[in-house]
Design a protein around this motif. Structure first.
Motif, PDB file in Angstrom:
ATOM      1  N   SER A   1     -13.519  -4.883 -25.426  1.00 10.11           N
ATOM      2  CA  SER A   1     -13.001  -4.187 -26.647  1.00 10.11           C
ATOM      3  C   SER A   1     -12.955  -2.696 -27.123  1.00 10.11           C
ATOM      4  CB  SER A   1     -13.514  -4.839 -27.967  1.00 10.11           C
ATOM      5  OG  SER A   1     -14.698  -4.633 -28.403  1.00 10.11           O
ATOM      6  N   GLN A   2     -13.891  -2.150 -26.337  1.00 10.58           N
ATOM      7  CA  GLN A   2     -14.428  -0.626 -26.313  1.00 10.58           C
ATOM      8  C   GLN A   2     -13.351   0.327 -25.644  1.00 10.58           C
ATOM      9  OE1 GLN A   2     -16.385   0.321 -28.927  1.00 10.58           O
ATOM     10  NE2 GLN A   2     -17.185  -1.843 -29.221  1.00 10.58           N
ATOM     11  N   ASN A   3     -12.541  -0.408 -24.972  1.00  8.29           N
ATOM     12  CA  ASN A   3     -11.806   0.215 -23.891  1.00  8.29           C
ATOM     13  C   ASN A   3     -10.619   1.091 -24.778  1.00  8.29           C
ATOM     14  OD1 ASN A   3     -12.984  -0.657 -21.750  1.00  8.29           O
ATOM     15  ND2 ASN A   3     -11.593  -2.173 -21.370  1.00  8.29           N
ATOM     16  N   SER A   4     -10.278   2.447 -24.372  1.00  7.51           N
ATOM     17  CA  SER A   4      -9.089   3.260 -24.815  1.00  7.51           C
ATOM     18  C   SER A   4      -7.771   2.467 -23.893  1.00  7.51           C
ATOM     19  CB  SER A   4      -9.303   4.593 -24.206  1.00  7.51           C
ATOM     20  OG  SER A   4      -9.411   4.589 -22.748  1.00  7.51           O
ATOM     21  N   PRO A   5      -6.732   2.963 -24.708  1.00  6.70           N
ATOM     22  CA  PRO A   5      -5.464   2.510 -23.965  1.00  6.70           C
ATOM     23  C   PRO A   5      -5.341   3.190 -22.581  1.00  6.70           C
ATOM     24  CG  PRO A   5      -4.985   3.073 -26.297  1.00  6.70           C
ATOM     25  CD  PRO A   5      -6.630   3.457 -26.105  1.00  6.70           C
ATOM     26  N   GLN A   6      -5.848   4.416 -22.573  1.00 12.85           N
ATOM     27  CA  GLN A   6      -5.836   5.331 -21.198  1.00 12.85           C
ATOM     28  C   GLN A   6      -6.764   4.617 -20.119  1.00 12.85           C
ATOM     29  OE1 GLN A   6      -6.357   6.645 -24.224  1.00 12.85           O
ATOM     30  NE2 GLN A   6      -5.741   8.750 -24.296  1.00 12.85           N
ATOM     31  N   ARG A   7      -7.638   3.668 -20.692  1.00 13.10           N
ATOM     32  CA  ARG A   7      -8.590   3.116 -19.427  1.00 13.10           C
ATOM     33  C   ARG A   7      -7.859   1.748 -18.970  1.00 13.10           C
ATOM     34  NH1 ARG A   7     -14.552   3.067 -18.949  1.00 13.10           N
ATOM     35  NH2 ARG A   7     -14.953   1.802 -17.414  1.00 13.10           N
ATOM     36  N   ILE A   8      -6.952   1.115 -19.903  1.00 15.20           N
ATOM     37  CA  ILE A   8      -6.134  -0.059 -19.776  1.00 15.20           C
ATOM     38  C   ILE A   8      -5.121   0.427 -18.667  1.00 15.20           C
ATOM     39  CG2 ILE A   8      -4.712  -1.535 -20.336  1.00 15.20           C
ATOM     40  CD1 ILE A   8      -7.600  -2.160 -21.287  1.00 15.20           C
ATOM     41  N   ASN A   9      -4.562   1.644 -18.921  1.00 10.86           N
ATOM     42  CA  ASN A   9      -3.714   2.217 -18.140  1.00 10.86           C
ATOM     43  C   ASN A   9      -4.153   2.473 -16.797  1.00 10.86           C
ATOM     44  OD1 ASN A   9      -0.733   3.672 -18.257  1.00 10.86           O
ATOM     45  ND2 ASN A   9      -1.901   5.279 -17.177  1.00 10.86           N
ATOM     46  N   SER A  10      -5.406   2.976 -16.648  1.00 13.12           N
ATOM     47  CA  SER A  10      -6.059   3.395 -15.389  1.00 13.12           C
ATOM     48  C   SER A  10      -6.296   2.044 -14.564  1.00 13.12           C
ATOM     49  CB  SER A  10      -7.369   4.073 -15.763  1.00 13.12           C
ATOM     50  OG  SER A  10      -8.007   3.926 -14.745  1.00 13.12           O
ATOM     51  N   TYR A  11      -6.576   0.978 -15.126  1.00 12.66           N
ATOM     52  CA  TYR A  11      -6.724  -0.253 -14.382  1.00 12.66           C
ATOM     53  C   TYR A  11      -5.409  -0.598 -13.947  1.00 12.66           C
ATOM     54  CZ  TYR A  11     -11.424  -1.270 -16.774  1.00 12.66           C
ATOM     55  OH  TYR A  11     -12.362  -1.184 -17.258  1.00 12.66           O
ATOM     56  N   HIS A  12      -4.142  -0.423 -14.702  1.00 15.20           N
ATOM     57  CA  HIS A  12      -3.056  -1.139 -14.140  1.00 15.20           C
ATOM     58  C   HIS A  12      -2.513  -0.031 -13.243  1.00 15.20           C
ATOM     59  CE1 HIS A  12      -1.803  -3.598 -18.221  1.00 15.20           C
ATOM     60  NE2 HIS A  12      -2.890  -4.199 -17.055  1.00 15.20           N
ATOM     61  N   LEU A  13      -2.839   1.294 -13.218  1.00 18.06           N
ATOM     62  CA  LEU A  13      -2.539   1.973 -11.996  1.00 18.06           C
ATOM     63  C   LEU A  13      -3.125   1.556 -10.829  1.00 18.06           C
ATOM     64  CD1 LEU A  13      -2.778   5.930 -13.646  1.00 18.06           C
ATOM     65  CD2 LEU A  13      -0.859   4.614 -13.082  1.00 18.06           C
ATOM     66  N   ASP A  14      -4.343   1.334 -11.114  1.00 14.67           N
ATOM     67  CA  ASP A  14      -5.187   0.766  -9.740  1.00 14.67           C
ATOM     68  C   ASP A  14      -4.363  -0.349  -9.308  1.00 14.67           C
ATOM     69  OD1 ASP A  14      -7.211   2.560  -9.082  1.00 14.67           O
ATOM     70  OD2 ASP A  14      -8.699   1.787 -10.517  1.00 14.67           O
ATOM     71  N   ARG A  15      -3.585  -1.125  -9.877  1.00 14.64           N
ATOM     72  CA  ARG A  15      -3.140  -2.445  -9.710  1.00 14.64           C
ATOM     73  C   ARG A  15      -1.731  -1.847  -8.664  1.00 14.64           C
ATOM     74  NH1 ARG A  15      -2.666  -6.615 -14.473  1.00 14.64           N
ATOM     75  NH2 ARG A  15      -4.444  -7.711 -14.252  1.00 14.64           N
ATOM     76  N   GLY A  16      -1.643  -0.454  -8.786  1.00 14.51           N
ATOM     77  CA  GLY A  16      -0.623   0.007  -7.947  1.00 14.51           C
ATOM     78  C   GLY A  16       0.720   0.115  -8.690  1.00 14.51           C
ATOM     79  N   TRP A  17       0.759  -0.025 -10.051  1.00 13.10           N
ATOM     80  CA  TRP A  17       1.721  -0.185 -10.933  1.00 13.10           C
ATOM     81  C   TRP A  17       2.051   1.561 -11.137  1.00 13.10           C
ATOM     82  CZ3 TRP A  17       0.503  -4.187 -15.320  1.00 13.10           C
ATOM     83  CH2 TRP A  17       0.473  -5.376 -14.631  1.00 13.10           C
ATOM     84  N   TYR A  18       3.221   1.571 -11.678  1.00 12.48           N
ATOM     85  CA  TYR A  18       3.750   2.994 -12.147  1.00 12.48           C
ATOM     86  C   TYR A  18       2.773   3.492 -13.455  1.00 12.48           C
ATOM     87  CZ  TYR A  18       6.963   6.171 -14.819  1.00 12.48           C
ATOM     88  OH  TYR A  18       7.405   7.344 -15.331  1.00 12.48           O
ATOM     89  N   MET A  19       2.705   2.619 -14.311  1.00 12.28           N
ATOM     90  CA  MET A  19       1.528   3.155 -15.529  1.00 12.28           C
ATOM     91  C   MET A  19       1.242   1.573 -16.022  1.00 12.28           C
ATOM     92  SD  MET A  19       4.265   4.746 -18.326  1.00 12.28           S
ATOM     93  CE  MET A  19       2.977   5.021 -19.468  1.00 12.28           C
ATOM     94  N   GLY A  20       0.628   1.876 -17.287  1.00 10.31           N
ATOM     95  CA  GLY A  20      -0.042   0.471 -17.966  1.00 10.31           C
ATOM     96  C   GLY A  20       1.306  -0.272 -18.415  1.00 10.31           C
ATOM     97  N   GLY A  21       1.352  -1.479 -18.422  1.00 14.60           N
ATOM     98  CA  GLY A  21       2.235  -2.505 -18.396  1.00 14.60           C
ATOM     99  C   GLY A  21       2.663  -2.941 -19.912  1.00 14.60           C
ATOM    100  N   TYR A  22       1.777  -2.745 -20.840  1.00 14.41           N
ATOM    101  CA  TYR A  22       2.013  -3.038 -22.122  1.00 14.41           C
ATOM    102  C   TYR A  22       2.805  -1.935 -23.086  1.00 14.41           C
ATOM    103  CZ  TYR A  22      -1.815  -6.092 -21.339  1.00 14.41           C
ATOM    104  OH  TYR A  22      -2.797  -7.179 -20.862  1.00 14.41           O
ATOM    105  N   THR A  23       3.471  -2.266 -23.972  1.00 16.35           N
ATOM    106  CA  THR A  23       4.372  -1.257 -24.787  1.00 16.35           C
ATOM    107  C   THR A  23       3.364  -0.666 -25.888  1.00 16.35           C
ATOM    108  OG1 THR A  23       6.193  -2.415 -24.034  1.00 16.35           O
ATOM    109  CG2 THR A  23       6.586  -0.688 -25.798  1.00 16.35           C
ATOM    110  N   TYR A  24       2.645  -1.540 -26.514  1.00 22.11           N
ATOM    111  CA  TYR A  24       1.810  -1.152 -27.664  1.00 22.11           C
ATOM    112  C   TYR A  24       0.241  -1.999 -27.354  1.00 22.11           C
ATOM    113  CZ  TYR A  24       6.078   0.427 -29.569  1.00 22.11           C
ATOM    114  OH  TYR A  24       7.235   0.958 -29.946  1.00 22.11           O
TER     115      TYR A  24
END
Lengths: 282, 133
Positions: free
Chosen positions: A80-103
């Protein structure tokens, strides 16, 4: 000097509230012009904007935002302490363009004081998100077909040409002898993710009224900005998953819808685990 | 020129092959311990498997142990009903490990993706991430 005298006389006239006027009608009888002012939307909740790292060489798709009629609720299933940027970074590591959530919603667990409660924009709303499931498809509505035929739903990479990509977004199935066209559910939905994990019976993992209220304010604000957004769904309506955990309990969804109603919005919701999309292998 | 490129690629594959095989066995060993914690309630392994940050987010060691023990204990056969695949992060050094439960030899619903990092030379689970895509 003459100018100063003029200013002095004008200000003294204004100070006593009357201007000499011959044959003027009394002020109360002058019809006031009608001016239509743009509606000022009450800011139910602030949405923070931050900058994110993106992988410019990865394909992503654009859509007209008015095609979006559904908000899909998730939990990030992470700290729960993750920042949106950290979630974005996880999704980048999946090979995605950027984080997948809109909000993304940061809100403390029950009995805790951190992180600070804040809503942050993730992937821009005009881009197709990555949240409901790559294999989740919904039947195309006439307006989806119109947008598709008008070349308004396009995929490409940064700096490159964007073009329609049916292999990425469209599937056809024969249902009851009829040819039905489906579109990826991510095109007509946006993903709202509460950062944290809401599995289990522990009180800590039951969403607080503050968290539910933040969701209600956010979805209501989104509906006021885009009146087409009328459905509230959860991830497991699209995909066989336990996401969004306790957030998807009928009582919590009902609380969110009622709160949103109290802010002047109307949403339909259905209980979790009721399937509303067709799974088609990508 | 192409031959040099191919030669270099073969060299890279030969050099990285053993390292990847080592990493693969390390990931599998980590998840074997993970399964022992979750299904056999061997909570004494928690600190070998999960980072402090992860444990803290579960409410601390005691709450984490309690949340594991509130679920029924399974027998050792259950440990085999699990498949782990992993890949290196596209941007960072993280390892993204996907653990899927199997039912009658088929993947059961959903999966959890684990964020695995190297700490003091050992692999450790630092976070999880949902299956949204």
């Amino acid at each position: 000097m003459k100018f100063l005298v003029f200013i002095f006389s004008l200000s003294s006239t204004l100070a006593v509230g009357q201007i000499d006027c011959v044959n003027c009608p009394p002020l109360s009888s002058v019809p006031l012009p009608t001016v239509t002012l743009p509606e000022v939307l009450p800011s139910l909740i602030d949405i923070k904007k931050v900058s994110y790292q993106r992988r410019s060489s990865v394909k992503h798709c654009k859509r007209p935002i008015d095609l979006v009629d559904t908000i899909v609720l998730h939990h990030s299933e992470s700290s729960s302490q993750n920042s949106p940027q950290r979630i974005n970074s996880y999704h980048l590591d999946r090979g995605w363009y950027m984080g997948g959530y809109t909000y993304l919603v940061n809100s403390p667990y029950r009995g805790e004081s951190t992180p600070a409660s804040v809503v942050t924009e993730g992937r821009p709303p005009e881009l197709v998100g990555a949240h409901a499931g790559t294999d989740a498809y919904v039947p195309m509505r006439p307006k989806d077909k119109d947008a598709w035929n008008a070349g308004q739903i396009l995929c490409g990479v940064e700096g490159g040409q964007f073009s329609p990509d049916s292999a990425e977004l469209i599937r056809t199935k024969i249902v009851g002898g009829q040819r039905v066209e489906y579109m990826k559910a991510n095109v007509t939905t946006i993903g709202v993710s509460v950062i944290g994990q809401y599995f289990g019976n522990a009180p800590r993992f039951q969403p607080t009224s503050n968290t539910l209220d933040m969701i209600a304010k956010l979805i209501c604000r989104l509906q006021k900005e885009n009146p087409n957004m009328v459905n509230l769904r959860v991830h497991n309506n699209y995909h066989p998953t336990d996401c969004p955990g306790n957030l998807g309990k009928a009582s919590n969804l009902s609380y969110i819808v009622q709160k949103a109603q109290s802010y002047g919005c109307n949403f339909s919701s259905i209980p979790g685990h009721i399937k509303i999309s067709t799974r088609i292998n990508p | 020129m192409i031959r040099i490129g191919t030669f270099l690629l073969i060299c890279l594959a030969l050099l990285s092959g053993p390292a990847m095989a080592g990493l693969d066995s390390d990931v599998k060993a980590l998840f074997e311990k993970h399964e022992k914690i979750i299904h056999l309630h061997q909570t004494e392994l928690i600190e070998q498997v999960f980072s402090k940050r992860y444990i803290q987010d579960k409410g601390g060691l005691k709450d984490f142990e309690a949340s594991i023990k509130e679920k029924p204990k399974a027998d050792e056969k259950k440990l085999k009903d699990m498949s782990v695949s992993w890949k290196k992060g596209a941007v960072t050094d993280r390892i993204l490990a996907r653990r899927e439960e199997m039912k009658n030899g088929k993947k059961d619903k959903g999966h959890t993706e684990y964020i695995v990092i190297k700490k003091d030379g050992k692999l450790i689970i630092d976070d999880t991430i949902g299956d949204a895509d």
